[in-house]
Design a protein around this motif. Structure first.
Motif, mmCIF file in Angstrom:
data_model
loop_
_atom_site.group_PDB
_atom_site.id
_atom_site.type_symbol
_atom_site.label_atom_id
_atom_site.label_comp_id
_atom_site.label_asym_id
_atom_site.label_seq_id
_atom_site.Cartn_x
_atom_site.Cartn_y
_atom_site.Cartn_z
ATOM 1 N N VAL A 278 0.853 -1.193 0.000
ATOM 2 C CA VAL A 278 0.000 0.000 0.000
ATOM 3 C C VAL A 278 0.887 1.240 0.000
ATOM 4 N N ARG A 279 1.921 1.184 0.839
ATOM 5 C CA ARG A 279 2.834 2.333 0.948
ATOM 6 C C ARG A 279 3.565 2.577 -0.375
ATOM 7 N N GLU A 280 4.131 1.506 -0.938
ATOM 8 C CA GLU A 280 4.925 1.649 -2.172
ATOM 9 C C GLU A 280 4.049 2.088 -3.343
ATOM 10 N N LEU A 281 2.904 1.407 -3.488
ATOM 11 C CA LEU A 281 2.035 1.715 -4.644
ATOM 12 C C LEU A 281 1.422 3.109 -4.489
ATOM 13 N N GLY A 282 0.955 3.399 -3.261
ATOM 14 C CA GLY A 282 0.312 4.695 -3.004
ATOM 15 C C GLY A 282 1.284 5.850 -3.172
ATOM 16 N N GLY A 283 2.512 5.648 -2.721
ATOM 17 C CA GLY A 283 3.514 6.717 -2.771
ATOM 18 C C GLY A 283 4.056 6.955 -4.170
ATOM 19 N N ASN A 284 3.764 6.040 -5.097
ATOM 20 C CA ASN A 284 4.275 6.169 -6.469
ATOM 21 C C ASN A 284 3.132 6.004 -7.464
ATOM 22 N N GLY A 285 1.980 6.555 -7.099
ATOM 23 C CA GLY A 285 0.744 6.338 -7.848
ATOM 24 C C GLY A 285 0.844 6.536 -9.348
ATOM 25 N N GLY A 286 1.705 7.441 -9.784
ATOM 26 C CA GLY A 286 1.769 7.742 -11.219
ATOM 27 C C GLY A 286 2.689 6.823 -11.991
ATOM 28 N N VAL A 292 7.439 0.087 -9.704
ATOM 29 C CA VAL A 292 7.332 0.209 -8.239
ATOM 30 C C VAL A 292 7.803 -1.079 -7.544
ATOM 31 N N LEU A 293 7.513 -2.228 -8.177
ATOM 32 C CA LEU A 293 7.905 -3.508 -7.564
ATOM 33 C C LEU A 293 9.424 -3.668 -7.478
ATOM 34 N N ALA A 309 0.485 -13.136 -10.718
ATOM 35 C CA ALA A 309 -0.542 -12.375 -9.980
ATOM 36 C C ALA A 309 -1.614 -11.828 -10.933
ATOM 37 N N GLN A 310 -1.381 -12.056 -12.216
ATOM 38 C CA GLN A 310 -2.290 -11.542 -13.257
ATOM 39 C C GLN A 310 -2.528 -10.039 -13.107
ATOM 40 N N VAL A 311 -1.397 -9.335 -12.968
ATOM 41 C CA VAL A 311 -1.446 -7.868 -12.890
ATOM 42 C C VAL A 311 -0.551 -7.340 -14.013
ATOM 43 N N SER A 312 -1.045 -6.346 -14.754
ATOM 44 C CA SER A 312 -0.243 -5.787 -15.837
ATOM 45 C C SER A 312 0.836 -4.870 -15.274
ATOM 46 N N GLY A 313 2.052 -5.073 -15.763
ATOM 47 C CA GLY A 313 3.169 -4.258 -15.293
ATOM 48 C C GLY A 313 3.048 -2.806 -15.717
ATOM 49 N N GLN A 314 2.252 -2.577 -16.777
ATOM 50 C CA GLN A 314 2.106 -1.212 -17.309
ATOM 51 C C GLN A 314 1.111 -0.383 -16.491
ATOM 52 N N GLN A 315 0.254 -1.100 -15.772
ATOM 53 C CA GLN A 315 -0.791 -0.410 -15.017
ATOM 54 C C GLN A 315 -0.195 0.613 -14.051
ATOM 55 N N ARG A 316 -0.899 1.744 -13.885
ATOM 56 C CA ARG A 316 -0.380 2.746 -12.957
ATOM 57 C C ARG A 316 -0.587 2.255 -11.510
ATOM 58 N N ALA A 317 0.450 2.460 -10.693
ATOM 59 C CA ALA A 317 0.431 1.932 -9.325
ATOM 60 C C ALA A 317 -0.790 2.407 -8.547
#
Ligand code: FAD
Length: 405
Positions: A278-286, A292-293, A309-317
């Motif tokens: 939450v901290r990493e993704l939230g703090g780097n939302g754009g 971010v990972l 995890a079936q999450v796109s790496g391109q998606q914004r955090a």
């Protein structure tokens, strides 16, 4: 050439068997195919030789998943403590490390071999170079071997200590299975134990090692058969490294149906890891999730984490949904790899399988089928986990050979 006792194979078990027999007063010939004794011993413990484990007899037996009952008598009579005293007395000062592993103070496996060699010479053992090709049995009694070049060696008793068939460049090429087979012994099909695993989807991470991770291996029914923290390595074929080798010894039914789960963050429980995310993704939302990972994991691992995890790496955090984040947490705590096979026995640290133990006396390692024939070491259908237990098996069975005869 005639002796009281002929020991075939000058590895850990053969050297110990020859020395023990000579100290009991027998005239002993030790036959080794290599120019030097103990070539496998030389590479044990990454050249440091983890020669036993400083533990009780029952703990030692608990680390032997195959046929430990057969070994109970031999290990009770020549225990890890006895092995330690034996080598100290032979001139190899020892130290105990993590997990009760015992090494020479010098960190040199060659010191163990040199000490054995000195002991053999002092005890008057005749060391002969040659490769046994055939067991000579007369009137139901083993009385020698015929070597590759045709030379025959005779003795009142023969101890086979030719090892398994792992790391064949050391001389252990499985000859003993044929020799024992000639005496009518059943050979449990040899296969690798303490062996790397073939697994899908590892090629992208080839060459990368991970420290401080936890590995869990589950069987086809989902039962955990192994779980430990340590170090592993990705290779072109799958997984290797200390954790993986240890895990393989627990996969008793080969590789079928097993799955390896790597906990990349064993120090964090799911809740704590989620808070971190939450901290990493939230703090780097754009920024992108993939980017971010990188704060959490090595770059080469991230593609696999995202895919599982079936999450796109391109998606914004900032746009990662709660379920997607939960999938990321789950994946970081258990990156999955389907195990497709064990690497070949030649690449294994030890060979499981070998001479069927029900045809061998647990008291003196004597054949129940042919008089005058004895066995010691990895040639038998016994194998243990890592930590010095495999060499302890060699020392104990060698010591037991020909006693009470
Ligand atoms: C890389 C590696 C690291 C290891 N590290 C450890 C460790 O730290 N601790 C531990 O407990 N175990 C370790 N092991 C396992 C351990 O080395 C073996 O279990 C042990 O050496 C078995 O002893 P052995 O005498 O039965 O067989 P071997 O040591 O294999 O000896 C067999 C000998 O017989 C000879 N021979 C074979 N055929 C013939 C023939 N026809 N005629 C004459 N001679 C023949 C061979 O040349 C060889 O010298 C390691 C194994 C490997 C491969």
């Amino acid at each position: 050439l005639t002796a009281d006792i002929l020991v075939v194979g000058g590895g850990a078990a053969g050297c110990m068997a020859a020395l023990a027999a000579a100290r009991r007063g027998a005239a002993v010939v030790l036959l080794e195919r290599n120019e030097k004794l103990g070539r496998k011993l030389y590479i044990t413990g990454k050249g440091r030789c983890n020669l036993t484990n400083c533990c009780s007899v029952s703990e030692c037996l608990a680390h032997i998943p195959r046929n430990s009952r057969f070994l109970t008598s031999a290990i009770t009579r020549f225990s890890p403590a006895d092995a330690m005293a034996f080598f100290e007395e032979l001139g190899v000062p020892l130290k105990v490390e993590r997990g009760n592993r015992v090494f020479p103070v010098s960190d040199r496996a060659s010191d163990v071999i040199d000490a054995l060699l000195r002991g053999l010479r002092r005890a008057g053992v005749d060391i002969v170079r040659g490769r046994a090709a055939q067991l000579i049995v007369r009137a139901g009694q083993a009385c020698g071997v015929r070597c590759e070049g045709g030379e025959e060696l005779y003795a009142r008793a023969v101890i086979l200590a030719t090892g398994g068939m792992s790391y064949p460049a050391t001389g252990s090429t499985g000859d003993g299975y044929r020799l024992a087979g000639q005496a009518g012994h059943t050979i449990v099909p040899p296969r690798g134990s303490l062996v790397p695993l073939e697994a899908e989807g590892c090629a992208a991470m080839q060459g990368m090692s991970l420290r401080n991770v936890a590995l869990r291996v589950a069987d086809g029914a989902g039962e955990t058969v192994f779980e430990e923290q340590g170090e592993l390595l990705f290779t072109h074929f799958g997984l290797s490294g200390p954790l993986v080798l240890s895990a393989s010894a627990h996969m008793r039914s080969g590789a079928a149906g097993y799955t390896a789960f790597i906990d990349l963050k064993p120090a964090l429980d799911e809740k704590t890891l989620d808070r971190r995310l939450v901290r990493e993704l939230g703090g780097n939302g754009g920024r992108s999730v993939g980017h971010v990972l990188e704060a959490l994991e090595p770059v080469r691992l991230i593609g696999t984490v995202l895919a599982q995890a079936q999450v796109s790496g391109q998606q914004r955090a900032g746009e990662v949904s709660r379920p997607a984040r939960a999938r990321l947490v789950k994946t970081l705590k258990g990156l999955r790899f389907a195990v497709t096979g064990l690497r070949p026995v030649e690449e294994a640290i030890v060979t499981a399988g070998g001479v069927e133990v029900s045809e061998v006396s647990p008291k003196n390692m004597g054949s129940k089928l042919v008089k005058g024939l004895y066995f010691a070491g990895e040639l038998l259908d016994v194998d243990a986990y890592t930590g010095g237990f495999n060499l302890q098996i060699a020392w104990s069975t060698a010591h037991a050979a020909l006693t009470f005869s």
